[in-house]
Design a protein around this motif. Structure first.
Motif, short mmCIF file in Angstrom:
data_model
loop_
_atom_site.label_atom_id
_atom_site.label_comp_id
_atom_site.label_asym_id
_atom_site.label_seq_id
_atom_site.Cartn_x
_atom_site.Cartn_y
_atom_site.Cartn_z
N LEU A 1 0.80 -1.13 0.10
CA LEU A 1 -0.03 -0.05 -0.05
C LEU A 1 0.88 1.49 0.10
CD1 LEU A 1 -3.02 1.05 0.34
CD2 LEU A 1 -2.36 1.30 2.71
N THR A 2 1.79 1.37 0.99
CA THR A 2 2.76 2.53 1.00
C THR A 2 3.49 2.64 -0.62
OG1 THR A 2 3.04 1.89 3.21
CG2 THR A 2 4.53 3.39 2.12
N VAL A 3 4.02 1.44 -0.97
CA VAL A 3 4.76 1.72 -2.30
C VAL A 3 3.85 1.96 -3.44
CG1 VAL A 3 6.03 0.42 -4.04
CG2 VAL A 3 6.61 -0.04 -1.46
N ARG A 4 2.66 1.56 -3.51
CA ARG A 4 1.84 2.13 -4.35
C ARG A 4 1.28 3.46 -4.25
NH1 ARG A 4 -4.21 0.58 -3.73
NH2 ARG A 4 -5.03 1.55 -5.67
N TYR B 1 3.27 5.89 -2.97
CA TYR B 1 4.14 6.70 -3.69
C TYR B 1 4.39 6.70 -5.10
CZ TYR B 1 8.89 8.39 -4.54
OH TYR B 1 10.23 8.98 -4.82
N LEU B 2 3.91 5.57 -5.72
CA LEU B 2 4.09 5.44 -7.20
C LEU B 2 2.83 5.99 -7.98
CD1 LEU B 2 5.37 2.03 -7.57
CD2 LEU B 2 6.83 3.88 -7.98
N ARG B 3 1.79 6.04 -7.28
CA ARG B 3 0.57 6.55 -7.90
C ARG B 3 0.21 7.99 -7.67
NH1 ARG B 3 -2.57 8.65 -10.31
NH2 ARG B 3 -4.83 7.80 -10.78
N GLN C 1 13.19 -1.54 -3.66
CA GLN C 1 13.10 -3.16 -3.72
C GLN C 1 11.96 -3.51 -4.62
OE1 GLN C 1 13.48 -4.40 0.30
NE2 GLN C 1 15.45 -3.91 0.41
N ASN C 2 10.60 -2.93 -4.24
CA ASN C 2 9.56 -3.27 -4.80
C ASN C 2 8.80 -2.76 -6.12
OD1 ASN C 2 9.55 -5.71 -2.78
ND2 ASN C 2 8.63 -4.19 -1.37
N GLY C 3 9.47 -1.49 -6.02
CA GLY C 3 8.72 -0.56 -7.12
C GLY C 3 8.94 -1.07 -8.43
N PRO C 4 9.88 -1.55 -8.94
CA PRO C 4 9.94 -2.03 -10.45
C PRO C 4 8.76 -3.20 -10.53
CG PRO C 4 12.26 -1.64 -9.52
CD PRO C 4 11.19 -1.43 -8.29
N ASP C 5 8.62 -4.06 -9.76
CA ASP C 5 7.76 -5.02 -10.06
C ASP C 5 6.37 -4.37 -9.91
OD1 ASP C 5 9.95 -6.78 -9.85
OD2 ASP C 5 9.57 -7.31 -7.76
N LEU C 6 5.99 -3.46 -9.01
CA LEU C 6 4.81 -2.89 -9.13
C LEU C 6 4.39 -2.06 -10.18
CD1 LEU C 6 4.14 -1.85 -5.09
CD2 LEU C 6 3.30 -3.74 -6.61
#
Length: 77
Positions: free
Chosen positions: A19-22, A24-26, A56-61
């Motif tokens: 949720l936090t990474v999403r 940030y990206l969105r 770490q997880n941004g590219p996958d998302l």
């Protein structure tokens, strides 16, 4: 790689990390904005932790987000 292996040995639940990474990206949020938002929800974490999750997880998302957002949406989705 399964979700369990991806988040093995993490202090926070996988749903919180995603949720936090999403967010940030969105949205146009800084790591410190997200730190404050999580604090308001009762979670204490450093902005550097969020930065590490994004790296770490941004590219996958991003790959999943592009696939999901590029397909046409059906009524009611």
């Amino acid at each position: 790689m399964s979700k369990e292996n991806l988040f093995k040995w993490k202090h926070y639940q996988p749903e919180i990390i995603l949720l936090t990474v999403r967010w940030y990206l969105r949205y146009n949020l800084s790591f410190r904005n997200l730190e404050e938002m999580m604090w308001e929800r009762g979670l204490s974490m450093a902005h550097t932790t969020i930065m590490r999750w994004v790296h770490q997880n941004g590219p996958d998302l991003i790959g999943e987000f592009v696939v999901i957002s590029s397909r046409p949406m059906a009524r009611g989705e």
